[in-house]
Design a protein around this motif. Structure first.
Motif, PDB file in Angstrom:
ATOM      1  N   ALA A  83      20.510  -6.402   6.767  1.00  0.00           N
ATOM      2  CA  ALA A  83      20.405  -5.288   5.825  1.00  0.00           C
ATOM      3  C   ALA A  83      18.942  -5.011   5.519  1.00  0.00           C
ATOM      4  CB  ALA A  83      21.160  -5.598   4.538  1.00  0.00           C
ATOM      5  N   TYR A  84      18.591  -3.736   5.443  1.00  0.00           N
ATOM      6  CA  TYR A  84      17.252  -3.321   5.032  1.00  0.00           C
ATOM      7  C   TYR A  84      17.150  -3.386   3.516  1.00  0.00           C
ATOM      8  CZ  TYR A  84      13.307  -0.227   3.997  1.00  0.00           C
ATOM      9  OH  TYR A  84      12.142   0.295   3.510  1.00  0.00           O
ATOM     10  N   VAL A  85      16.007  -3.833   3.024  1.00  0.00           N
ATOM     11  CA  VAL A  85      15.795  -3.935   1.581  1.00  0.00           C
ATOM     12  C   VAL A  85      14.588  -3.077   1.187  1.00  0.00           C
ATOM     13  CG1 VAL A  85      15.205  -5.473  -0.329  1.00  0.00           C
ATOM     14  CG2 VAL A  85      16.779  -6.236   1.459  1.00  0.00           C
ATOM     15  N   THR A  86      14.825  -2.107   0.328  1.00  0.00           N
ATOM     16  CA  THR A  86      13.748  -1.246  -0.156  1.00  0.00           C
ATOM     17  C   THR A  86      13.075  -1.867  -1.376  1.00  0.00           C
ATOM     18  OG1 THR A  86      13.245   0.913  -1.145  1.00  0.00           O
ATOM     19  CG2 THR A  86      15.459   0.052  -1.508  1.00  0.00           C
ATOM     20  N   PRO A  87      11.767  -1.701  -1.542  1.00  0.00           N
ATOM     21  CA  PRO A  87      11.058  -2.274  -2.699  1.00  0.00           C
ATOM     22  C   PRO A  87      11.631  -1.831  -4.045  1.00  0.00           C
ATOM     23  CG  PRO A  87       9.481  -1.575  -1.040  1.00  0.00           C
ATOM     24  CD  PRO A  87      10.826  -1.068  -0.593  1.00  0.00           C
ATOM     25  N   SER A  88      12.273  -0.681  -4.093  1.00  0.00           N
ATOM     26  CA  SER A  88      12.798  -0.176  -5.370  1.00  0.00           C
ATOM     27  C   SER A  88      13.916  -1.049  -5.931  1.00  0.00           C
ATOM     28  CB  SER A  88      13.298   1.262  -5.203  1.00  0.00           C
ATOM     29  OG  SER A  88      14.378   1.315  -4.292  1.00  0.00           O
ATOM     30  N   TRP A  89      14.465  -1.952  -5.117  1.00  0.00           N
ATOM     31  CA  TRP A  89      15.520  -2.844  -5.603  1.00  0.00           C
ATOM     32  C   TRP A  89      14.959  -4.048  -6.362  1.00  0.00           C
ATOM     33  CZ3 TRP A  89      18.902  -3.024  -0.518  1.00  0.00           C
ATOM     34  CH2 TRP A  89      19.545  -1.783  -0.373  1.00  0.00           C
ATOM     35  N   LEU A 185      18.566 -11.105  -7.396  1.00  0.00           N
ATOM     36  CA  LEU A 185      19.777 -10.537  -7.980  1.00  0.00           C
ATOM     37  C   LEU A 185      19.748  -9.016  -7.967  1.00  0.00           C
ATOM     38  CD1 LEU A 185      20.310 -12.975 -10.988  1.00  0.00           C
ATOM     39  CD2 LEU A 185      21.440 -12.980  -8.757  1.00  0.00           C
ATOM     40  N   GLY A 186      18.550  -8.452  -8.071  1.00  0.00           N
ATOM     41  CA  GLY A 186      18.435  -6.999  -7.967  1.00  0.00           C
ATOM     42  C   GLY A 186      18.842  -6.500  -6.592  1.00  0.00           C
ATOM     43  N   VAL A 187      18.470  -7.249  -5.571  1.00  0.00           N
ATOM     44  CA  VAL A 187      18.848  -6.892  -4.205  1.00  0.00           C
ATOM     45  C   VAL A 187      20.351  -7.035  -4.006  1.00  0.00           C
ATOM     46  CG1 VAL A 187      18.640  -7.555  -1.780  1.00  0.00           C
ATOM     47  CG2 VAL A 187      16.603  -7.440  -3.212  1.00  0.00           C
ATOM     48  N   VAL A 188      20.922  -8.136  -4.496  1.00  0.00           N
ATOM     49  CA  VAL A 188      22.363  -8.350  -4.358  1.00  0.00           C
ATOM     50  C   VAL A 188      23.140  -7.216  -5.011  1.00  0.00           C
ATOM     51  CG1 VAL A 188      24.299  -9.821  -5.004  1.00  0.00           C
ATOM     52  CG2 VAL A 188      22.194 -10.857  -4.189  1.00  0.00           C
ATOM     53  N   THR A 189      22.745  -6.846  -6.214  1.00  0.00           N
ATOM     54  CA  THR A 189      23.431  -5.773  -6.934  1.00  0.00           C
ATOM     55  C   THR A 189      23.378  -4.466  -6.163  1.00  0.00           C
ATOM     56  OG1 THR A 189      22.923  -6.809  -9.074  1.00  0.00           O
ATOM     57  CG2 THR A 189      23.494  -4.467  -9.089  1.00  0.00           C
ATOM     58  N   ALA A 190      22.208  -4.152  -5.611  1.00  0.00           N
ATOM     59  CA  ALA A 190      22.055  -2.906  -4.848  1.00  0.00           C
ATOM     60  C   ALA A 190      22.886  -2.938  -3.569  1.00  0.00           C
ATOM     61  CB  ALA A 190      20.582  -2.673  -4.522  1.00  0.00           C
ATOM     62  N   LEU A 191      22.901  -4.070  -2.884  1.00  0.00           N
ATOM     63  CA  LEU A 191      23.678  -4.197  -1.654  1.00  0.00           C
ATOM     64  C   LEU A 191      25.173  -4.070  -1.935  1.00  0.00           C
ATOM     65  CD1 LEU A 191      21.807  -7.149   0.126  1.00  0.00           C
ATOM     66  CD2 LEU A 191      21.790  -4.742   0.812  1.00  0.00           C
ATOM     67  N   GLU A 192      25.611  -4.667  -3.045  1.00  0.00           N
ATOM     68  CA  GLU A 192      27.029  -4.609  -3.391  1.00  0.00           C
ATOM     69  C   GLU A 192      27.470  -3.205  -3.788  1.00  0.00           C
ATOM     70  OE1 GLU A 192      27.857  -9.176  -4.955  1.00  0.00           O
ATOM     71  OE2 GLU A 192      27.238  -7.621  -6.388  1.00  0.00           O
ATOM     72  N   ALA A 193      26.524  -2.389  -4.208  1.00  0.00           N
ATOM     73  CA  ALA A 193      26.848  -1.011  -4.575  1.00  0.00           C
ATOM     74  C   ALA A 193      26.916  -0.095  -3.364  1.00  0.00           C
ATOM     75  CB  ALA A 193      25.815  -0.472  -5.564  1.00  0.00           C
ATOM     76  N   SER A 194      26.543  -0.635  -2.216  1.00  0.00           N
ATOM     77  CA  SER A 194      26.543   0.149  -0.975  1.00  0.00           C
ATOM     78  C   SER A 194      27.931   0.170  -0.344  1.00  0.00           C
ATOM     79  CB  SER A 194      25.542  -0.451   0.016  1.00  0.00           C
ATOM     80  OG  SER A 194      25.704   0.097   1.306  1.00  0.00           O
ATOM     81  N   SER A 195      28.183   1.200   0.447  1.00  0.00           N
ATOM     82  CA  SER A 195      29.455   1.281   1.184  1.00  0.00           C
ATOM     83  C   SER A 195      29.280   0.851   2.637  1.00  0.00           C
ATOM     84  CB  SER A 195      29.996   2.721   1.140  1.00  0.00           C
ATOM     85  OG  SER A 195      29.067   3.618   1.727  1.00  0.00           O
ATOM     86  N   THR A 196      28.080   0.408   2.994  1.00  0.00           N
ATOM     87  CA  THR A 196      27.795  -0.007   4.366  1.00  0.00           C
ATOM     88  C   THR A 196      28.292  -1.432   4.604  1.00  0.00           C
ATOM     89  OG1 THR A 196      25.798   1.359   4.355  1.00  0.00           O
ATOM     90  CG2 THR A 196      25.992  -0.289   6.102  1.00  0.00           C
ATOM     91  N   PRO A 197      29.130  -1.661   5.609  1.00  0.00           N
ATOM     92  CA  PRO A 197      29.665  -3.002   5.857  1.00  0.00           C
ATOM     93  C   PRO A 197      28.584  -4.069   6.003  1.00  0.00           C
ATOM     94  CG  PRO A 197      30.874  -1.385   7.134  1.00  0.00           C
ATOM     95  CD  PRO A 197      29.719  -0.660   6.518  1.00  0.00           C
ATOM     96  N   GLY A 198      27.503  -3.742   6.717  1.00  0.00           N
ATOM     97  CA  GLY A 198      26.426  -4.716   6.900  1.00  0.00           C
ATOM     98  C   GLY A 198      25.783  -5.112   5.595  1.00  0.00           C
ATOM     99  N   ASN A 199      25.586  -4.136   4.704  1.00  0.00           N
ATOM    100  CA  ASN A 199      24.999  -4.428   3.396  1.00  0.00           C
ATOM    101  C   ASN A 199      25.918  -5.312   2.564  1.00  0.00           C
ATOM    102  OD1 ASN A 199      22.888  -2.824   4.157  1.00  0.00           O
ATOM    103  ND2 ASN A 199      23.200  -1.247   2.615  1.00  0.00           N
ATOM    104  N   LEU A 200      27.206  -5.022   2.597  1.00  0.00           N
ATOM    105  CA  LEU A 200      28.166  -5.806   1.827  1.00  0.00           C
ATOM    106  C   LEU A 200      28.250  -7.242   2.347  1.00  0.00           C
ATOM    107  CD1 LEU A 200      30.998  -3.132   1.456  1.00  0.00           C
ATOM    108  CD2 LEU A 200      29.369  -3.885  -0.287  1.00  0.00           C
ATOM    109  N   GLU A 201      28.185  -7.386   3.659  1.00  0.00           N
ATOM    110  CA  GLU A 201      28.232  -8.732   4.235  1.00  0.00           C
ATOM    111  C   GLU A 201      26.982  -9.511   3.854  1.00  0.00           C
ATOM    112  OE1 GLU A 201      28.944 -10.942   8.548  1.00  0.00           O
ATOM    113  OE2 GLU A 201      29.128  -8.770   8.382  1.00  0.00           O
TER     114      GLU A 201
END
Length: 215
Positions: A83-89, A185-201
């Protein structure tokens, strides 16, 4: 593979479980003409040998099986949970601005002396097991025996088996382990809010890492 200590995964059952989940691997071998790579599904037998054994097949027309130098170990690459992580997370972005984009991923390198097998019955057993694995989630799983016998025989003549007893494993779980807890935890929260399977995994992997931290 470059694996900083914070990202190293040494637990064999964890590594094997990830390898079992990954649908497609990359087999890399050395030939007299240089490196050759083939993308293929590989079946892991975790009980065969100290680190397990990988099985698969190549097209007979693929020259990799003919030209691979047997004296040089082969490499099977497995990648997943990226998963790509943007600095804004990162909450720290607002405080210091000292953040950059990054990428989360799990990668496994399996090394060993590869063997290529030209045996119809061996291949029939392999493709049956591969099929059973990948068809298991379907309501009506397709089986090799569902196809006409003569057709299956013809297809088996077009492939060559691959057997790779694993002699060593390298596993890298790069999931922000060196960042501050608030940023993780900020990254986890943002990833969990995504609908992308890779991000959720990837979020699921990060959650499990956080649970291990807490003991």
């Amino acid at each position: 593979m470059y694996v900083p200590p914070a990202f190293r995964e040494d637990d064999l059952p964890t590594i094997h479980a990830e390898m079992q989940k990954i649908q497609l691997a990359t087999l890399v071998t050395l030939t007299e003409n240089g490196l050759v790579a083939t993308h293929l599904p590989l079946l892991l037998d975790s009980d065969a040998g100290e680190f397990g054994t990988l099985y698969g097949h190549l097209a007979r027309g693929n020259l990799q099986w003919r030209e691979t130098m047997p004296s040089v170990e082969a490499l099977a690459i497995f990648t997943a949970s990226d998963a790509y992580v943007t600095p804004s997370w990162y909450p720290s972005k607002l405080e210091t601005g000292k953040v950059v984009p990054t990428w989360m991923y799990a990668a496994i390198h399996a090394y060993g002396a590869v063997k290529f097998i030209d045996d119809a019955e061996w291949l029939r057993d392999l493709v049956s097991r591969l099929t059973d694995k990948h068809e298991a989630s379907f309501p009506q799983p397709w089986k090799v025996t569902d196809a006409p016998g003569e057709y299956v025989e013809a297809q088996l003549k077009r492939i060559i088996g691959v057997e790779l007893p694993i002699s060593r494993l390298e596993a890298k779980w790069k999931f922000d382990q060196r960042s501050l807890e608030a940023d993780r935890l900020g990254v986890v929260t943002a990833l969990e809010a995504s609908s992308t399977p890779g991000n959720l995994e990837a979020a699921g992997v990060m959650r499990r890492i956080e649970e291990k931290r807490k003991g």
